[in-house]
Design a protein around this motif. Structure first.
Motif, PDB file in Angstrom:
ATOM      1  N   ILE A   1       8.205  49.657  14.922  1.00 65.17           N
ATOM      2  CA  ILE A   1       6.996  50.228  15.517  1.00 65.17           C
ATOM      3  C   ILE A   1       7.359  51.237  16.602  1.00 65.17           C
ATOM      4  O   ILE A   1       6.785  52.327  16.682  1.00 65.17           O
ATOM      5  CB  ILE A   1       6.103  49.103  16.092  1.00 65.17           C
ATOM      6  CG1 ILE A   1       5.557  48.226  14.953  1.00 65.17           C
ATOM      7  CG2 ILE A   1       4.947  49.682  16.906  1.00 65.17           C
ATOM      8  CD1 ILE A   1       4.850  46.981  15.423  1.00 65.17           C
ATOM      9  N   ILE A   2       8.344  50.873  17.429  1.00 62.55           N
ATOM     10  CA  ILE A   2       8.767  51.787  18.491  1.00 62.55           C
ATOM     11  C   ILE A   2       9.414  53.035  17.897  1.00 62.55           C
ATOM     12  O   ILE A   2       9.143  54.162  18.328  1.00 62.55           O
ATOM     13  CB  ILE A   2       9.741  51.070  19.447  1.00 62.55           C
ATOM     14  CG1 ILE A   2       9.009  49.964  20.203  1.00 62.55           C
ATOM     15  CG2 ILE A   2      10.355  52.064  20.430  1.00 62.55           C
ATOM     16  CD1 ILE A   2       9.924  49.134  21.083  1.00 62.55           C
ATOM     17  N   LYS A   3      10.259  52.835  16.901  1.00 64.47           N
ATOM     18  CA  LYS A   3      10.926  53.974  16.262  1.00 64.47           C
ATOM     19  C   LYS A   3       9.903  54.932  15.660  1.00 64.47           C
ATOM     20  O   LYS A   3      10.034  56.160  15.800  1.00 64.47           O
ATOM     21  CB  LYS A   3      11.876  53.477  15.178  1.00 64.47           C
ATOM     22  CG  LYS A   3      12.664  54.587  14.501  1.00 64.47           C
ATOM     23  CD  LYS A   3      13.624  54.018  13.457  1.00 64.47           C
ATOM     24  CE  LYS A   3      14.406  55.127  12.766  1.00 64.47           C
ATOM     25  NZ  LYS A   3      15.338  54.584  11.738  1.00 64.47           N
TER      26      LYS A   3
ATOM     27  N   ASN B   1      -4.628  48.075  15.169  1.00 62.30           N
ATOM     28  CA  ASN B   1      -3.481  48.456  15.991  1.00 62.30           C
ATOM     29  C   ASN B   1      -2.373  47.431  15.852  1.00 62.30           C
ATOM     30  O   ASN B   1      -2.624  46.220  15.928  1.00 62.30           O
ATOM     31  CB  ASN B   1      -3.869  48.557  17.475  1.00 62.30           C
ATOM     32  CG  ASN B   1      -4.634  49.821  17.805  1.00 62.30           C
ATOM     33  OD1 ASN B   1      -4.641  50.779  17.031  1.00 62.30           O
ATOM     34  ND2 ASN B   1      -5.275  49.834  18.962  1.00 62.30           N
ATOM     35  N   GLU B   2      -1.144  47.915  15.639  1.00 62.39           N
ATOM     36  CA  GLU B   2       0.018  47.046  15.695  1.00 62.39           C
ATOM     37  C   GLU B   2       0.297  46.742  17.174  1.00 62.39           C
ATOM     38  O   GLU B   2       0.258  47.633  18.017  1.00 62.39           O
ATOM     39  CB  GLU B   2       1.234  47.737  15.087  1.00 62.39           C
ATOM     40  CG  GLU B   2       1.069  48.166  13.635  1.00 62.39           C
ATOM     41  CD  GLU B   2       1.332  47.014  12.672  1.00 62.39           C
ATOM     42  OE1 GLU B   2       1.369  45.853  13.129  1.00 62.39           O
ATOM     43  OE2 GLU B   2       1.505  47.296  11.480  1.00 62.39           O
ATOM     44  N   THR B   3       0.574  45.469  17.489  1.00 63.13           N
ATOM     45  CA  THR B   3       0.735  45.076  18.886  1.00 63.13           C
ATOM     46  C   THR B   3       2.080  44.403  19.114  1.00 63.13           C
ATOM     47  O   THR B   3       2.474  43.504  18.370  1.00 63.13           O
ATOM     48  CB  THR B   3      -0.383  44.107  19.311  1.00 63.13           C
ATOM     49  OG1 THR B   3      -1.655  44.678  19.004  1.00 63.13           O
ATOM     50  CG2 THR B   3      -0.319  43.835  20.809  1.00 63.13           C
ATOM     51  N   ILE B   4       2.776  44.859  20.160  1.00 61.18           N
ATOM     52  CA  ILE B   4       4.024  44.212  20.559  1.00 61.18           C
ATOM     53  C   ILE B   4       3.937  43.854  22.037  1.00 61.18           C
ATOM     54  O   ILE B   4       3.197  44.477  22.799  1.00 61.18           O
ATOM     55  CB  ILE B   4       5.263  45.102  20.302  1.00 61.18           C
ATOM     56  CG1 ILE B   4       5.173  46.405  21.101  1.00 61.18           C
ATOM     57  CG2 ILE B   4       5.426  45.400  18.828  1.00 61.18           C
ATOM     58  CD1 ILE B   4       6.403  47.277  20.957  1.00 61.18           C
ATOM     59  N   ARG B   5       4.674  42.841  22.420  1.00 61.10           N
ATOM     60  CA  ARG B   5       4.724  42.420  23.831  1.00 61.10           C
ATOM     61  C   ARG B   5       6.150  42.578  24.341  1.00 61.10           C
ATOM     62  O   ARG B   5       7.108  42.177  23.682  1.00 61.10           O
ATOM     63  CB  ARG B   5       4.258  40.982  24.006  1.00 61.10           C
ATOM     64  CG  ARG B   5       4.465  40.459  25.438  1.00 61.10           C
ATOM     65  CD  ARG B   5       3.954  39.050  25.630  1.00 61.10           C
ATOM     66  NE  ARG B   5       2.502  39.017  25.771  1.00 61.10           N
ATOM     67  CZ  ARG B   5       1.842  38.040  26.413  1.00 61.10           C
ATOM     68  NH1 ARG B   5       2.515  37.030  26.954  1.00 61.10           N
ATOM     69  NH2 ARG B   5       0.524  38.068  26.497  1.00 61.10           N
TER      70      ARG B   5
ATOM     71  N   PHE C   1      -0.342  50.198  18.968  1.00 63.90           N
ATOM     72  CA  PHE C   1      -0.056  51.443  18.259  1.00 63.90           C
ATOM     73  C   PHE C   1      -0.942  51.513  17.022  1.00 63.90           C
ATOM     74  O   PHE C   1      -1.125  50.500  16.337  1.00 63.90           O
ATOM     75  CB  PHE C   1       1.418  51.494  17.829  1.00 63.90           C
ATOM     76  CG  PHE C   1       2.394  51.365  18.950  1.00 63.90           C
ATOM     77  CD1 PHE C   1       2.994  52.482  19.498  1.00 63.90           C
ATOM     78  CD2 PHE C   1       2.718  50.116  19.473  1.00 63.90           C
ATOM     79  CE1 PHE C   1       3.911  52.362  20.533  1.00 63.90           C
ATOM     80  CE2 PHE C   1       3.625  49.986  20.504  1.00 63.90           C
ATOM     81  CZ  PHE C   1       4.221  51.107  21.046  1.00 63.90           C
ATOM     82  N   GLY C   2      -1.456  52.703  16.722  1.00 57.26           N
ATOM     83  CA  GLY C   2      -2.276  52.863  15.529  1.00 57.26           C
ATOM     84  C   GLY C   2      -1.511  52.450  14.285  1.00 57.26           C
ATOM     85  O   GLY C   2      -0.418  52.941  14.039  1.00 57.26           O
ATOM     86  N   ALA C   3      -2.103  51.545  13.508  1.00 62.75           N
ATOM     87  CA  ALA C   3      -1.417  51.078  12.298  1.00 62.75           C
ATOM     88  C   ALA C   3      -1.244  52.196  11.289  1.00 62.75           C
ATOM     89  O   ALA C   3      -0.278  52.222  10.529  1.00 62.75           O
ATOM     90  CB  ALA C   3      -2.191  49.908  11.684  1.00 62.75           C
TER      91      ALA C   3
END
Length: 231
Positions: free
Chosen positions: A1-3, A128-132, A145-147
């Motif tokens: 997701i970050i990439k 939205n994709e979600t990370i913590r 982040f927008g999926a």
């Protein structure tokens, strides 16, 4: 997701940004109602130098930070002073809660850990994709982040505030909503950032122009010996 987010922001072009000069309007909100906007010019030199000048309504304020140092000029009172320790800490907190902190990887040096929280509703037909990100001291941030497009959409965290009525310290959820992505010179950035505290809008940053990697003189961050030396 970050990439993927780094790629949609411009990949190596985004990561190679060393300076950013932004111009636009800053609007504070009181009880959800917008106040008079102020024009701003912001000079950023990554990773930890920033100078912001606010003008409007007869006011002129300059706030400058460079690492552990900082100073402020208040045009209304003609006062030039060093920042207080809590003001410098507030600046550092702002760096830690920015999207650059995640995408540029500063959290790795601090021993942060990532976890995936799944998808969240983000409007009609949107997810939205979600990370913590959790830091060793227990502080955490959630990034959405927008999926579909991979663009950073939200930053959520909890911060302690002093209740002005009771004097008690309370924890409140804060949120930055990133909107109006615009691409210039192959680099994408949100041109509108809405900040919320406990569900109420507290401010809006709206850019009119952003320039990347333009020379920013180091003298802009040096505290002048007197008001006459201001640049």
């Amino acid at each position: 997701i970050i990439k993927r987010a780094i790629e949609v922001y411009g990949g190596s072009s985004y990561l190679n940004v060393r300076t950013l000069t932004g111009r636009g309007l800053f609007t504070a909100f009181q009880d959800g109602i917008s106040q008079l906007p102020a024009k701003f010019v912001d000079y950023t030199v990554f990773p930890d130098q920033e100078r912001t000048e606010f003008t409007g309504g007869g006011t002129h304020v300059i706030q400058v930070n460079a690492g552990d140092q900082g100073w402020i000029f208040d045009g209304a009172s003609k006062n030039l002073s060093d920042q207080k320790p809590e003001q410098i800490e507030d600046f550092k907190f702002g760096l830690k809660t920015s999207i650059e902190y995640l995408l540029r990887g500063a959290w790795r040096k601090e021993g942060g850990k990532l976890s995936y929280l799944g998808r969240r509703e983000a409007g009609v037909g949107k997810r939205n994709e979600t990370i913590r990100l959790t830091l060793p001291d227990g502080f955490w941030l959630e990034y959405e982040f927008g999926a579909r497009d991979g663009l950073p959409a939200k930053i959520i965290y909890v911060r302690k505030h002093k209740n002005l009525d009771s004097g008690q310290i309370e924890e409140m959820t804060e949120e930055d909503r990133l909107a109006k992505p615009i691409t210039i010179d192959g680099i994408t950035a949100p041109w509108v950032v809405d900040h919320y505290i406990a569900g109420k809008q507290a401010s809006r940053i709206s850019y009119d122009a952003i320039e990347y990697n333009h020379p920013v003189p180091g003298s802009l961050f040096t505290k002048p010996t007197s008001i006459k030396g201001l640049k």
